[in-house]
Enzyme design. Structure first.
Site, PDB file in Angstrom:
ATOM      1  N   TYR A  12     -10.022   8.457  25.817  1.00 39.00           N
ATOM      2  CA  TYR A  12     -10.889   8.235  26.977  1.00 39.00           C
ATOM      3  C   TYR A  12     -10.853   6.769  27.357  1.00 39.00           C
ATOM      4  O   TYR A  12     -11.017   5.887  26.510  1.00 39.00           O
ATOM      5  CB  TYR A  12     -12.326   8.640  26.640  1.00 39.00           C
ATOM      6  CG  TYR A  12     -13.309   8.378  27.752  1.00 39.00           C
ATOM      7  CD1 TYR A  12     -13.278   9.129  28.933  1.00 39.00           C
ATOM      8  CD2 TYR A  12     -14.269   7.371  27.638  1.00 39.00           C
ATOM      9  CE1 TYR A  12     -14.177   8.888  29.952  1.00 39.00           C
ATOM     10  CE2 TYR A  12     -15.178   7.124  28.656  1.00 39.00           C
ATOM     11  CZ  TYR A  12     -15.127   7.887  29.817  1.00 39.00           C
ATOM     12  OH  TYR A  12     -16.016   7.645  30.839  1.00 39.00           O
ATOM     13  N   ASP A  57      -6.535  -0.010  24.536  1.00 39.74           N
ATOM     14  CA  ASP A  57      -7.944   0.129  24.898  1.00 39.74           C
ATOM     15  C   ASP A  57      -8.747   0.005  23.608  1.00 39.74           C
ATOM     16  O   ASP A  57      -8.903   0.969  22.850  1.00 39.74           O
ATOM     17  CB  ASP A  57      -8.177   1.481  25.571  1.00 39.74           C
ATOM     18  CG  ASP A  57      -9.634   1.707  25.939  1.00 39.74           C
ATOM     19  OD1 ASP A  57     -10.494   0.904  25.514  1.00 39.74           O
ATOM     20  OD2 ASP A  57      -9.921   2.697  26.640  1.00 39.74           O
ATOM     21  N   LYS A  85     -18.301  -3.011  24.396  1.00 39.35           N
ATOM     22  CA  LYS A  85     -19.199  -2.649  23.313  1.00 39.35           C
ATOM     23  C   LYS A  85     -19.592  -3.828  22.420  1.00 39.35           C
ATOM     24  O   LYS A  85     -20.496  -4.582  22.754  1.00 39.35           O
ATOM     25  CB  LYS A  85     -18.612  -1.486  22.511  1.00 39.35           C
ATOM     26  CG  LYS A  85     -18.486  -0.199  23.339  1.00 39.35           C
ATOM     27  CD  LYS A  85     -18.102   0.983  22.501  1.00 39.35           C
ATOM     28  CE  LYS A  85     -17.881   2.238  23.334  1.00 39.35           C
ATOM     29  NZ  LYS A  85     -19.098   2.803  23.919  1.00 39.35           N
TER      30      LYS A  85
END
Length: 431
Positions: free
Chosen positions: A147, A242, A270
């Site tokens: 994702y 990613d 994050k």
């Protein structure tokens, strides 16, 4: 004693009047586990408390950022100072932005320069735009189960064959957008080589989660990331890691440090925001020099690098730089992993356990989980029963079989052992 979910249910009803589905991100709705979402009142360390007064040992950690736990004193103090002495946003450069950028660049050998943005989605879509601008090519390869945010061209699933057109996974994504995205199986170099043999000169970028965490945790097979690096280098294709989830999570610097692979571009988020909204993308200077205003590839953001997010990020990374931090995380994560395996064996259940550092997942399948297809063979109904049983016992897990659990530095041995005890009881209940 559990107090039930009366207030949470009431708040969910009220929220559903004003917010689609009652939540601001889909997985929060608890739909995949057939439950009503828990509304959180506060958090402290590794514990969160809901509006009904129930307390939980938290293994979601805001989906990964809170590696230091909730309301870590160093982060809180830095934010309080920033609010008192500086402000929240200027839309102008500040010294703090450079400080966070320096910390990131120093930690990642593959990164010469970095651009701060506001989310992981912004980071990935900007990195892909940059790769296309840099190479003059249009096609992008992603991997099933990875994702990368909700940009149109990344909400794509595979067609029926390696080179068939991608298929949008959401209404509102034009088929013409999907035609430039190719989806390949994770951990499968053979299929990837077939794709490159046919259209390698058209591929601008390959984007990959080096350790996927959104189909559950799936480690890269030995040689997969190295083979991916070799293949993209051969075709002069930009390799994008990613690391929104893995960056500063699996070790200081991220998966590229752990596996000793240097991508061309890296996306972060994050942990580098310490719990505040942040993202970043960066890489080789010759590529980053193409980003506006230094170059022609446009990207902008009013709140990018805002003082609060940057302050929380700096405080977090400074804590993570201390000696022994990742050894401590590893020891705690290994203790939980071993205990969960013992609980599964005691309940006579064949489950699969994957872990990389402080990211871990228990799959309700007896088969090895190495890609999206094998992850999807998990028994999601059994997981839902397990999730509810653990929640009743004060253990807060991600409400989906296909999400990672995260360890924080504030989880204590006693809390980990309580979690293992709860797993023993819950797995026997659902057997």
């Amino acid at each position: 004693m559990h107090n039930g979910f009366t207030k949470s249910a009431s708040l969910y009803g009220e929220a559903s009047r004003f917010i689609p589905g009652g939540v601001n991100s889909p997985v929060r709705a608890f739909k995949s586990v057939g439950a009503t979402p828990v509304f959180i009142k506060n958090g402290d360390g590794a514990v969160i408390t809901d509006v009904d007064g129930n307390t939980y040992i938290d293994y979601v950690g805001s989906w990964g950022p809170l590696i230091l736990g909730h309301r870590h004193p160093a982060v809180v103090q830095a934010l309080e100072k920033c609010l008192r002495t500086m402000g929240t946003s200027f839309g102008a450069p500040t010294e703090l932005e450079t400080e966070l950028a320096r910390l990131i660049v120093e930690a990642l050998p593959a990164m010469d320069m970095v651009r701060l943005v506001n989310s992981g989605t912004e980071a990935t879509m900007s990195a892909i735009r940059l790769a296309r601008g840099y190479t003059g090519r249009h096609k992008v390869v992603k991997f099933a189960g990875c994702y990368h945010g909700h940009a149109d061209f990344l909400l794509i699933k595979a067609g029926s064959g390696a080179l068939t057109l991608g298929v949008p996974t959401s209404p509102g994504v034009p088929p013409s957008t999907a035609e430039h995205t190719i989806t390949a199986p994770f951990n499968d170099l053979t299929t990837l080589k077939e794709i490159f043999n046919q259209i390698g000169e058209e591929i601008a970028a390959v984007i990959v989660e080096p350790v996927p965490g959104n189909m559950g945790v799936v480690p890269p097979a030995p040689g997969f990331l190295a083979g991916l690096r070799d293949l993209t280098r051969e075709y002069e294709t930009v390799l994008i890691f990613d690391e929104v989830m893995t960056g500063f999570r699996v070790t200081y610097g991220g998966a590229q440090v752990l596996y000793d692979i240097e991508p061309d571009l890296t996306c972060l988020g994050k942990v580098i925001g310490g719990g505040l909204p942040v993202g970043a993308y960066g890489g080789k200077k010759e590529i980053m020099a193409q980003v506006s205003p230094a170059g022609p590839v446009y990207q902008a953001g009013t709140l990018s690098g805002n003082p609060l997010a940057v302050t929380a990020g700096i405080a977090t990374l400074q804590e993570l730089k201390q000696p022994g931090i990742y050894d401590e995380l590893e020891a705690k994560s290994a203790r939980l992993d071993a205990g969960l395996k013992e609980a599964a064996a005691a309940a006579d259940l064949e489950l699969t356990f994957n872990r990389v550092g402080s990211m871990l997942c228990m799959f309700f399948t007896g088969e090895p989980v190495t890609d999206f297809d094998s992850a999807c063979r998990s028994d999601t109904e059994q997981f839902a029963r397990y999730f509810k049983a653990m929640l009743e016992k004060g253990i807060y897990l991600a409400p989906s079989q296909f999400e990672a659990a995260f360890m924080s530095l504030t989880h204590t041995t006693e809390q980990i052992d309580r979690t293992i005890e709860a797993a023993h009881a819950s797995l026997k209940e659902i057997r």
